[in-house]
Design a protein around this motif. Structure first.
Motif, short mmCIF file in Angstrom:
data_model
loop_
_atom_site.label_atom_id
_atom_site.label_comp_id
_atom_site.label_asym_id
_atom_site.label_seq_id
_atom_site.Cartn_x
_atom_site.Cartn_y
_atom_site.Cartn_z
N PRO A 277 8.72 69.36 23.88
CA PRO A 277 9.92 68.74 23.86
C PRO A 277 10.54 69.32 22.08
CG PRO A 277 8.04 67.91 25.20
CD PRO A 277 7.66 68.19 24.04
N GLU A 278 11.88 69.98 22.39
CA GLU A 278 12.26 70.06 20.99
C GLU A 278 13.61 68.83 20.92
OE1 GLU A 278 12.94 69.34 17.63
OE2 GLU A 278 11.83 70.94 17.38
N THR A 279 14.33 68.50 20.58
CA THR A 279 15.59 67.38 20.20
C THR A 279 16.65 67.48 19.08
OG1 THR A 279 14.00 65.28 19.64
CG2 THR A 279 13.99 65.13 22.02
N ARG A 280 16.11 68.94 18.36
CA ARG A 280 16.85 68.41 17.10
C ARG A 280 17.34 70.25 17.79
NH1 ARG A 280 13.61 69.04 12.70
NH2 ARG A 280 11.57 70.22 14.23
N ARG A 281 18.69 70.23 18.06
CA ARG A 281 19.91 71.27 17.55
C ARG A 281 19.44 72.13 16.57
NH1 ARG A 281 25.67 71.53 18.12
NH2 ARG A 281 25.65 69.89 17.09
N GLY A 282 18.99 71.91 15.27
CA GLY A 282 19.58 72.62 13.76
C GLY A 282 17.85 72.50 13.92
#
Length: 74
Positions: free
Chosen positions: A49-54
Protein backbone atom coordinates in the motif's frame (compact mmCIF):
# COMPACT_ATOMS: atom_id res chain seq x y z
CA UNK A 1 -8.72 -16.39 -12.54
CA UNK A 2 -5.75 -14.74 -14.28
CA UNK A 3 -4.62 -11.24 -13.47
CA UNK A 4 -4.95 -8.55 -16.12
CA UNK A 5 -1.76 -7.67 -18.02
CA UNK A 6 0.45 -4.85 -16.83
CA UNK A 7 0.12 -1.71 -18.95
CA UNK A 8 3.53 -0.26 -19.88
CA UNK A 9 3.40 3.55 -19.75
CA UNK A 10 6.36 5.46 -21.26
CA UNK A 11 7.66 8.33 -19.16
CA UNK A 12 10.05 11.06 -20.29
CA UNK A 13 12.01 11.38 -17.06
CA UNK A 14 12.31 9.52 -13.82
CA UNK A 15 11.40 9.65 -11.08
CA UNK A 16 7.73 10.48 -11.59
CA UNK A 17 5.37 11.28 -8.73
CA UNK A 18 2.68 8.72 -8.02
CA UNK A 19 -0.17 11.20 -8.52
CA UNK A 20 1.18 12.18 -11.93
CA UNK A 21 1.62 8.55 -12.94
CA UNK A 22 -1.91 7.63 -11.91
CA UNK A 23 -3.24 10.30 -14.27
CA UNK A 24 -0.79 9.51 -17.10
CA UNK A 25 -1.56 5.78 -16.99
CA UNK A 26 -5.33 6.28 -16.86
CA UNK A 27 -5.61 4.59 -13.46
CA UNK A 28 -7.07 7.89 -12.21
CA UNK A 29 -9.35 10.26 -14.14
CA UNK A 30 -7.69 13.42 -12.84
CA UNK A 31 -5.70 14.83 -9.94
CA UNK A 32 -8.65 14.84 -7.55
CA UNK A 33 -9.42 11.21 -8.34
CA UNK A 34 -5.74 10.29 -7.86
CA UNK A 35 -5.73 11.95 -4.43
CA UNK A 36 -8.94 10.18 -3.44
CA UNK A 37 -7.55 6.77 -4.48
CA UNK A 38 -4.33 7.29 -2.54
CA UNK A 39 -6.10 8.62 0.58
CA UNK A 40 -8.55 5.69 0.50
CA UNK A 41 -5.70 3.18 0.48
CA UNK A 42 -6.65 1.88 -2.98
CA UNK A 43 -3.14 2.20 -4.46
CA UNK A 44 -0.32 -0.35 -4.22
CA UNK A 45 3.23 0.02 -5.47
CA UNK A 46 5.11 -3.25 -5.94
CA UNK A 47 2.44 -5.03 -3.90
CA UNK A 48 2.56 -2.67 -0.91
CA UNK A 49 0.00 0.00 0.00
CA UNK A 50 1.19 3.52 -0.82
CA UNK A 51 -0.42 6.49 0.93
CA UNK A 52 1.87 9.26 -0.35
CA UNK A 53 0.61 10.87 -3.55
CA UNK A 54 4.06 12.42 -4.02
CA UNK A 55 5.90 9.09 -3.72
CA UNK A 56 8.63 8.84 -6.35
CA UNK A 57 8.32 6.01 -8.89
CA UNK A 58 11.09 4.56 -11.01
CA UNK A 59 10.84 2.62 -14.25
CA UNK A 60 9.69 -0.95 -13.72
CA UNK A 61 7.75 -0.41 -10.49
CA UNK A 62 4.22 -1.83 -10.71
CA UNK A 63 1.30 0.34 -9.59
CA UNK A 64 -2.03 -1.38 -8.92
CA UNK A 65 -5.46 0.20 -8.45
CA UNK A 66 -8.62 -1.86 -8.10
CA UNK A 67 -7.16 -4.81 -10.02
CA UNK A 68 -5.67 -2.71 -12.84
CA UNK A 69 -1.88 -2.56 -13.11
CA UNK A 70 0.59 -0.25 -14.85
CA UNK A 71 4.31 0.43 -14.74
CA UNK A 72 6.48 3.30 -15.94
CA UNK A 73 8.86 2.38 -18.78
CA UNK A 74 11.50 4.10 -20.91
Amino acid sequence: MSRPPILDVPIAEEPIRLGQFLKLSGLAEDGVHARELVEAGEVEVDGRPETRRGAQLRRGQVVAVQGRRARPTA
